[in-house]
Motif scaffolding. Structure first.
Motif, short mmCIF file in Angstrom:
data_model
loop_
_atom_site.label_atom_id
_atom_site.label_comp_id
_atom_site.label_asym_id
_atom_site.label_seq_id
_atom_site.Cartn_x
_atom_site.Cartn_y
_atom_site.Cartn_z
N UNK A 138 -1.92 30.89 -5.74
CA UNK A 138 -1.42 29.82 -6.61
C UNK A 138 -2.36 29.59 -7.78
N UNK A 139 -3.66 29.68 -7.53
CA UNK A 139 -4.63 29.51 -8.62
C UNK A 139 -4.45 30.59 -9.68
N UNK A 140 -4.27 31.84 -9.24
CA UNK A 140 -4.04 32.93 -10.18
C UNK A 140 -2.77 32.69 -10.99
N UNK A 141 -1.70 32.28 -10.34
CA UNK A 141 -0.44 32.06 -11.04
C UNK A 141 -0.57 30.96 -12.09
N UNK A 142 -1.14 29.84 -11.70
CA UNK A 142 -1.19 28.69 -12.60
C UNK A 142 -2.19 28.90 -13.74
N UNK A 143 -3.19 29.77 -13.56
CA UNK A 143 -4.20 29.93 -14.60
C UNK A 143 -4.02 31.18 -15.45
N UNK A 144 -3.21 32.13 -14.96
CA UNK A 144 -3.12 33.39 -15.70
C UNK A 144 -1.71 33.87 -15.98
N UNK A 145 -0.74 33.43 -15.22
CA UNK A 145 0.59 34.03 -15.34
C UNK A 145 1.68 33.04 -15.79
N UNK A 146 1.74 31.89 -15.18
CA UNK A 146 2.79 30.93 -15.52
C UNK A 146 2.47 30.30 -16.88
N UNK A 147 3.44 30.29 -17.76
CA UNK A 147 3.28 29.64 -19.06
C UNK A 147 3.68 28.18 -18.89
N UNK A 148 2.71 27.28 -18.97
CA UNK A 148 2.98 25.86 -18.76
C UNK A 148 1.96 25.03 -19.51
N UNK A 149 2.28 23.78 -19.73
CA UNK A 149 1.40 22.85 -20.44
C UNK A 149 1.27 21.59 -19.60
N UNK A 150 0.15 21.42 -18.89
CA UNK A 150 -0.01 20.24 -18.03
C UNK A 150 0.17 18.92 -18.76
N UNK A 151 -0.10 18.90 -20.06
CA UNK A 151 0.05 17.66 -20.82
C UNK A 151 1.50 17.33 -21.12
N UNK A 152 2.38 18.31 -20.97
CA UNK A 152 3.79 18.10 -21.27
C UNK A 152 4.63 18.87 -20.24
#
Length: 691
Positions: free
Chosen positions: A53-67
């Motif tokens: 999950x750490x790998x996905x959220x930091x390197x693969x999934x395109x997301x913006x925690x602020x939005x």
């Protein structure tokens, strides 16, 4: 699957620099601490898959925690929703509006971190999951929606170059892939060539009852490959942990055009907890204080529960910065796209907003009083009119487009161009005989935003859809179920296809509107209301012709939108007869006969109990005066659920047994759906109320 203490002791590794080991360690311990603190939960998967999950959220999934609602983001679906703490820890460690206190409050009353992920409840949760298989099938719908949106608004862009190129990422478990729904969803995704979908399957060989060999012997990879997926395997690492570099390579390898991706990832549940690793007990129970201490020792951590090192907290900022940079870059590309064709951009903005054009009302069909029209035919005509004015209308049937009247004429088929049978701009979805996957994918399509999706089948087969319908109601999604062949009037197909208990059971689902129009104009009005209400609803339709009411359309529309209204009114009624669907015709004829006997009968059409219940008390009293206790309810279905409307003096004319195979008219008569029975019921209730 187990490991040795020697291998467990080297769990804190670098993984080739792909992720920060200290962050992974923190995620593992937060999962264990939260479940221990709640005294319930599913720690094993969350501990084992923390590096993934750490790998996905930091390197693969395109997301913006602020939005979390950023339009350009990818979607992440935790199909194994029981491992919710895995997702919550990643949201916290990525800088979403999820705090350490929220993790401490895991699974407690009023918490923002409930036992299973809930859409709209926790920032960053894209869909409600937990019922196994639902997340995977919902993700298929999301991928469909993104492919259709890209084809509709940016079809000429090169692969990977469109602002609408978004991916859907799924973590799935053994249980997800054992559910029959996964077979339906997998086959659908393969047929549709959804190469924007990646599923990481956690193949840990453990479920609640023990080793998966107790229940499964199939080659899951071969199954998905046979369904048209690009399948790869990532074996367990030599140290007993997941092989993160191999997983990263698999996820970064070029996407095979027209093929969804499945990565079969070997892991050990609860790794590296020395006494829990590879055990069924770690699936759904806290590790406990002793084992959690042992986990800390293995990981080399001497800190109290919920301790988060300063370096790990500082590591949140790069994740937020990555998201902000991706967002800014996407915004610039979208602005450039919009500048190329402002008219197209305006159309897309209207689509995203879900606006109903003002011109639609005048374009909807109207029917002359006395004409005989089936409600399914009226629904089909309404779909054509809506489709011409609402580009976001999209749907199909479970291999029943003709009997359901759901085909959008000239809309084309939603299929990969390589099939030669359609393209991704097609507005007709050929779901196949996959009612469950259809309903689940509809949820994903709705969650993707903008779409007004519908799916058709016979009412009796709504049973196959119930888990997904329930989730749609939980999330309040604007999906429309088109359920035709609504009673024993189905006729010679017999009791297997004739719904009896279905209306009552569907009305029991909180948040679902069940709408059973009585004639063609009520059907059109129901579609109009559904577009405006933006809620999950089932449109229940008949195949036999029914007379169009001699009531102005404006009155019908207003009445349908309020759930019930008087079709025939009289001053100071002696009785009220309430009917839905085709049975309104019986009620009208019965009221005429009683009028000849001097009995004043108000006839009420009640297409939607849910919409009527939402009206103010004054309106409900106007329609159903409390003082009039002589009441009859007429519906060709189970009487269950109507007793509150009928009241103690009332009579319910329904069907509380299964149907039978016979021509429609004969089947109706054999099950008591006759004018004579309604007349007798009215006489009985009037006598009872005046005794």
């Amino acid at each position: 699957m187990t490991t040795t203490p020697e291998k467990t002791a080297i769990a804190l590794q670098t993984w080739g620099g792909l992720v920060d080991p200290q962050t992974v360690t923190t995620a593992r311990l937060l999962a264990a601490d939260a479940v221990d603190n709640a005294a319930s939960g599913h720690p094993g998967t969350a501990i084992a898959l923390a590096p993934v999950a750490t790998l996905l959220f930091r390197s693969h999934i395109r997301h913006d925690p602020a939005d979390p609602e950023w339009e350009g983001r990818d979607r992440f679906v935790l199909s194994c929703g029981h491992a919710s703490i895995l997702l919550y820890t990643q949201l916290f460690l990525s800088g979403y509006d999820v705090s350490l206190d929220d993790l401490r409050a895991f699974r407690t009353l009023g918490s923002r971190t409930p036992g299973h992920p809930e859409h709209g409840h926790t920032p960053g949760v894209e869909t409600t999951t937990g019922p196994l298989g639902q997340g995977l099938a919902t993700a298929v719908g999301m991928a469909m929606a993104f492919a259709h949106e890209r084809a509709g608004f940016d079809v000429d862009a090169a692969p990977g170059a469109s602002v609408f190129d978004r991916r859907v990422w799924v973590l799935a478990s053994d249980g997800d892939l054992q559910e029959g729904l996964s077979y339906e969803a997998g086959a659908l995704a393969g047929r549709l060539g959804l190469d924007n979908l990646t599923v990481v399957y956690d193949d840990n060989d453990i479920q609640i009852e023990g080793d998966t060999r107790l229940t499964s012997s199939e080659d899951t990879a071969a199954r998905f490959a046979a369904q048209g997926w690009d399948v790869s395997r990532v074996p367990l690492g030599a140290d007993g942990d997941v092989d993160l570099p191999a997983l990263d390579r698999a996820l970064r390898s070029p996407v095979r055009e027209g093929m969804p991706r499945l990565v079969v990832l070997s892991s050990q549940i609860a790794f590296p907890a020395p006494g829990a690793v590879g055990t069924a007990a770690s699936h759904g129970a806290p590790l406990g204080a002793s084992e959690t201490r042992a986990l800390r020792e293995v990981l080399g951590v001497d800190a109290p529960p919920f301790a988060v090192p300063a370096d790990v907290l500082a590591g949140v900022e790069p994740v937020r910065a990555r998201g902000a940079a991706l967002h800014v870059e996407w915004d610039a590309r979208r602005a450039a796209w919009a500048a190329l064709d402002p008219e197209r951009a305006a159309a897309h903005a209207a689509f995203r907003a879900g606006e109903t054009p003002a011109a639609l009302s005048a374009a909807l069909p109207r029917y002359a009083a006395g004409a005989s029209v089936s409600t399914r035919d009226a629904s089909g005509a309404a779909i054509q009119a809506i489709a011409a004015h609402v580009p976001g209308l999209w749907g199909g049937s479970a291999d029943l487009a003709e009997p359901n009247r759901t085909a959008i004429h000239g809309g084309g088929s939603f299929l990969p161009p390589a099939t030669g049978l359609g393209d991704l701009r097609g507005r007709n979805i050929h779901w196949g005989v996959r009612e469950h996957a259809m309903a689940s994918a509809m949820n994903g399509i709705a969650l993707a935003g903008g779409w007004r999706v519908f799916g058709g089948t016979f009412l009796v087969f709504s049973d196959y859809q119930r888990p997904a319908i329930r989730l749609a109601a939980l999330m309040g999604l604007p999906v429309t179920y088109v359920w035709s062949h609504d009673s024993v009037a189905l006729g010679q197909d017999g009791p297997t296809h004739q719904p009896i208990e279905h209306l009552a059971s569907l009305r029991a689902i909180p948040g679902l509107a069940v709408v059973r129009p009585a004639d063609a104009n009520e059907t059109v009005a129901a579609w109009s209301a559904l577009l405006d209400r933006r809620e999950p609803a089932g449109l229940v339709l008949g195949r036999q012709g029914v007379p169009v009411l001699d009531v102005p359309y404006e009155t019908v529309e207003a009445g349908v939108r309020r759930g019930a209204y008087a079709v025939v009114d009289v001053a100071e009624p002696d009785a009220v007869v309430v009917a839905t669907g085709s049975e309104l015709a019986l009620a009208l004829e019965a009221a005429e006969r009683l009028a000849a006997e001097g009995v004043r009968v108000r006839v009420v059409s009640m297409p939607s109990r849910e919409w009527f219940a939402a009206q103010d008390a004054g309106y409900r009293e106007d329609v159903l005066p409390a003082a009039v206790t002589a009441r009859v309810v007429v519906e060709a279905a189970a009487s269950f659920g109507w007793h509150d409307v009928a009241g103690p003096d009332g009579v319910i004319v329904g069907i509380d047994e299964f149907g039978l195979s016979a021509p429609a008219d004969e089947a109706l008569r054999a099950r008591g759906m006759t004018v004579e029975r309604v007349v007798d019921a009215l006489r009985a209730t009037v006598a009872r109320a005046t005794a």
